[in-house]
Design a protein around this motif. Structure first.
Motif, PDB file in Angstrom:
ATOM      1  N   VAL A  57       0.817  -1.219   0.000  1.00 41.03           N
ATOM      2  CA  VAL A  57       0.000   0.000   0.000  1.00 41.03           C
ATOM      3  C   VAL A  57       0.853   1.272   0.000  1.00 41.03           C
ATOM      4  CG1 VAL A  57      -0.372   0.316   2.498  1.00 41.03           C
ATOM      5  CG2 VAL A  57      -2.166   0.975   0.887  1.00 41.03           C
ATOM      6  N   ILE A  58       2.047   1.246   0.575  1.00 47.82           N
ATOM      7  CA  ILE A  58       2.854   2.476   0.585  1.00 47.82           C
ATOM      8  C   ILE A  58       3.344   2.861  -0.802  1.00 47.82           C
ATOM      9  CG2 ILE A  58       3.555   2.307   3.007  1.00 47.82           C
ATOM     10  CD1 ILE A  58       6.298   1.253   1.989  1.00 47.82           C
ATOM     11  N   GLU A  59       3.222   1.949  -1.748  1.00 51.02           N
ATOM     12  CA  GLU A  59       3.607   2.246  -3.128  1.00 51.02           C
ATOM     13  C   GLU A  59       2.523   3.021  -3.878  1.00 51.02           C
ATOM     14  OE1 GLU A  59       6.638   1.662  -4.257  1.00 51.02           O
ATOM     15  OE2 GLU A  59       7.102   0.830  -2.270  1.00 51.02           O
ATOM     16  N   LYS A  60       1.350   3.108  -3.309  1.00 51.64           N
ATOM     17  CA  LYS A  60       0.225   3.763  -3.973  1.00 51.64           C
ATOM     18  C   LYS A  60       0.370   5.283  -3.935  1.00 51.64           C
ATOM     19  CE  LYS A  60      -2.115   0.078  -4.954  1.00 51.64           C
ATOM     20  NZ  LYS A  60      -2.430  -0.260  -6.328  1.00 51.64           N
ATOM     21  N   GLU A  61       0.114   5.910  -5.059  1.00 52.47           N
ATOM     22  CA  GLU A  61       0.228   7.367  -5.176  1.00 52.47           C
ATOM     23  C   GLU A  61      -0.917   8.113  -4.479  1.00 52.47           C
ATOM     24  OE1 GLU A  61       2.705   9.134  -6.700  1.00 52.47           O
ATOM     25  OE2 GLU A  61       3.773   7.242  -6.961  1.00 52.47           O
ATOM     26  N   ASP A  62      -2.082   7.469  -4.400  1.00 55.12           N
ATOM     27  CA  ASP A  62      -3.252   8.166  -3.877  1.00 55.12           C
ATOM     28  C   ASP A  62      -3.479   7.933  -2.377  1.00 55.12           C
ATOM     29  OD1 ASP A  62      -3.923   5.488  -4.254  1.00 55.12           O
ATOM     30  OD2 ASP A  62      -6.015   5.926  -4.736  1.00 55.12           O
ATOM     31  N   MET A  63      -2.473   7.464  -1.695  1.00 52.91           N
ATOM     32  CA  MET A  63      -2.608   7.203  -0.267  1.00 52.91           C
ATOM     33  C   MET A  63      -2.579   8.517   0.506  1.00 52.91           C
ATOM     34  SD  MET A  63      -0.480   4.484   1.939  1.00 52.91           S
ATOM     35  CE  MET A  63      -1.139   3.900   3.477  1.00 52.91           C
TER      36      MET A  63
END
Length: 173
Positions: free
Chosen positions: A53-59
């Protein structure tokens, strides 16, 4: 109104059903599923989901910070990882806010303390003490992070560095 129920399985079952149906998880659902896995002590699975999840841009920034902290905790405590790779996640969490939150400072202080770098650890625990975040930065922050945890860690450092009077005084504060 003040019911003290044991932590339930409802949410984790919802996420597991979604996975079984091959439903696509939003970034937020990925983060909350990782939280559920950690809450249920499924640490290896939780770590995999946090790393994903930390790779997601929209976090959301606050969620990313909390994910970094939890990655650190899972690696440091559950896996006994005392490497710089582990510490990296605590510093990444520190970079998410203007002033590092108390729980982040506690993690960094704990890492340095475990390496007997007590001067640096002391600095981080002092930064944690009384550092109560405001607004959204307060999300998931537990009171002990800026009260008892840093005080007890400072007392231990003072004791270990032969500053007994400071150790006693810090437990009175």
């Amino acid at each position: 109104h003040n019911h003290q129920k044991p932590y339930g399985d409802r949410n984790i079952h919802i996420f597991q059903d979604m996975l079984a149906k091959d439903e696509v998880f939003s970034t937020r659902n990925m983060f909350y599923y990782a939280n559920e896995l950690m809450d249920h002590h499924l640490n290896e699975d939780a770590l995999r989901w946090y790393l994903k999840v930390i790779e997601k841009e929209d976090m959301w920034n606050i969620d990313k910070m909390n994910a970094y902290i939890r990655i650190f905790k899972l690696k440091f405590h559950a896996k006994g990882d005392r490497t710089l790779e582990c510490l990296k996640y605590a510093y990444m969490a520190a970079a998410c806010t203007e002033v590092p939150r108390a729980d982040v400072c506690d993690c960094i202080g704990e890492w340095y303390s475990s390496h007997r770098r007590l001067g640096i650890a002391e600095m981080w625990f002092k930064l944690a003490y009384g550092n109560e975040a405001q607004g959204l930065e307060n999300t998931f922050l537990e009171t002990h992070s800026f009260t008892t945890t840093p005080l007890m860690q400072l007392a231990k450092i003072y004791w270990d560095t032969n500053r007994k009077d400071e150790a006693v005084q810090s437990t009175i504060d």
